[in-house]
Design a protein around this motif. Structure first.
Motif, short mmCIF file in Angstrom:
data_model
loop_
_atom_site.label_atom_id
_atom_site.label_comp_id
_atom_site.label_asym_id
_atom_site.label_seq_id
_atom_site.Cartn_x
_atom_site.Cartn_y
_atom_site.Cartn_z
N PRO A 78 0.83 -1.21 0.00
CA PRO A 78 0.00 0.00 0.00
C PRO A 78 0.87 1.25 0.00
CG PRO A 78 -0.79 -1.59 1.62
CD PRO A 78 0.54 -2.10 1.13
N PRO A 140 -8.07 1.71 1.93
CA PRO A 140 -7.94 3.09 1.42
C PRO A 140 -9.13 3.97 1.80
CG PRO A 140 -7.33 1.50 -0.27
CD PRO A 140 -7.94 0.71 0.85
N SER A 144 -8.79 7.20 4.39
CA SER A 144 -9.11 8.57 3.96
C SER A 144 -10.25 9.15 4.80
CB SER A 144 -9.48 8.59 2.46
OG SER A 144 -10.59 7.76 2.20
N SER A 178 -2.90 11.31 -2.74
CA SER A 178 -2.74 10.33 -1.67
C SER A 178 -1.30 9.82 -1.60
CB SER A 178 -3.70 9.16 -1.89
OG SER A 178 -3.51 8.17 -0.91
#
Length: 416
Positions: A78, A140, A144, A178
């Protein structure tokens, strides 16, 4: 020497990468560029279209001076660990003064305050991420949403105006923002003096189709075009196209996940659920789900397996990475957060120019990690993973030769 660092995959190197490269040099005022590049497998859990040697040559033809490999232990991870590994390598060279990355935001005004806040990830934030995942959110999405809520509940102040809650979430959900945010977080955690710079992302986005009349396309669109037998000539610089054509003519690409269907099938036929449970990222009973879906597939394909495994909880990318870890036999104990937090153990040189040779001479005195130009002279478990990954990757070639299967041992760094 003023040196800027770039983190890339160049899969393959296209006109958008050239634009970023030129802007990185302009913004930094650098006269030298070091690229940290993924090896045979990429962050989204896919094989690169062509080998790391071919992509290194593309980077050097573009003007890069030194290309360093991001170990597979970080490359197939990731964003948090991908970014931490890559930034750690740039910092370890001792010669990089700035890092330039692309972002949708196009400036650091919004990203840097968020990065400083998130770098000190507290227990409450971790707990909120876990809570959201327990309710079925992917990592994810959970990250976030939890990060945006934590920021909005903090006393850091506003920088996005009245619609800050939605604006922060939108900022975090944009892919280049990101990843760039995680580069900034890594710089904070490493207490690095490297100066961050960002270039506004222009042209096609990650999922955008090819645009008629445009010379800019995403790497995803270029790879899709290759898979369909089309020509990517309008979207690649001449040197990149020439190298790509050479590799394809030799049967060394384009490599896809389906090229590893048979070895993955062999792995799943010969491993028990208990053995699979010991692999990196194989948690929450995924080993049982994997074996069940595998046993029901006819015919067996990578895409079919991914489709059968897909759920709201597990993103396509996360599952692709999981299958690569399975294929490459990445054990859980080899990639714990504690181990990854120690950073890479070496600087593996994939290629260099004449100016890059001078950088290497400087790094003999400035680098905080061993500089490896010949893997046969350096031994480390992480490097053994890289060598194994390169060998597995080469099995996808039309007629793999000994020199390709053992390229890490038999081929010197690329020199341009």
């Amino acid at each position: 020497m003023n040196t800027v660092g770039i983190i890339a995959e160049y899969n393959p190197l296209h006109n958008g990468h050239v634009h970023h490269f030129r802007e990185a040099k302009r913004l930094s005022g650098a006269d030298h560029v070091i690229v940290v590049m993924s090896g045979p497998f990429t962050q989204r859990g896919e094989p690169a279209a062509v080998s790391k040697q071919a992509r290194t040559e593309m980077a050097l033809r573009m003007g890069a001076d030194l290309v360093i490999e991001l170990p597979v232990a970080y490359a197939v991870q990731p964003a948090e660990w991908f970014a931490f590994g890559a930034v750690s390598l740039l910092a370890a060279t001792g010669v990089v003064g700035s890092l330039c990355f692309g972002s949708e935001a196009g400036s650091l005004e919004q990203l840097r305050p968020l990065a400083k806040f998130l770098a000190a990830e507290n227990e409450q934030l971790k707990a909120d991420i876990s809570r959201r995942m327990s309710l079925g959110a992917s990592f994810p999405a959970a990250y976030s949403e939890a990060a945006a809520e934590a920021w909005n509940a903090s006393s850091q102040g506003s920088f996005l105006g009245e619609e800050e809650p939605a604006a922060v979430l939108h900022l975090l959900r944009q892919p280049n923002n990101s990843l760039g945010l995680h580069y900034l977080i890594a710089l904070e955690r490493l207490k690095s003096g490297i100066v961050p710079l960002t270039v506004p992302r222009t042209g096609a986005g990650f999922h955008d189709p090819l645009q008629p009349g445009s010379s800019i396309a995403s790497a995803t669109a270029v790879r899709r075009l290759l898979a369909e037998g089309g020509s990517p000539a309008p979207y690649l610089p001449d040197y990149s196209l020439s190298i790509l054509d050479r590799e394809l003519a030799a049967g060394r690409g384009p490599v896809t996940l389906e090229d590893f269907r048979l070895p993955l099938r062999h792995t799943l036929l010969t491993r028990s659920a208990a053995e699979l449970r010991g692999l990196h990222d194989m948690n929450e009973g995924l080993e049982n789900r994997l074996l069940r879906v595998f046993s029901e597939l006819e015919p067996f394909t990578f895409d079919g397996l991914l489709l059968g495994l897909k759920s709201k909880r597990y993103t396509h990318t996360r599952l692709q990475r999981l299958l690569l870890h399975t294929l490459l036999n990445h054990r859980r104990e080899e990639m714990t957060p504690q181990q990854l937090a120690q950073g890479p153990a070496y600087l593996r040189v994939l290629g260099f120019s004449a100016a890059g040779r001078q950088l290497l001479k400087r790094m003999k005195h400035s680098a905080s990690l061993p500089v490896v130009t010949s893997p046969s002279r350096f031994n480390h478990p992480m490097l053994q993973q890289d060598i194994a990954a390169a060998g597995v990757y080469a099995t996808a070639f039309a007629a793999p030769q000994r020199q390709e299967l053992l390229a890490d041992y038999l081929l010197p760094p690329v020199m341009v």
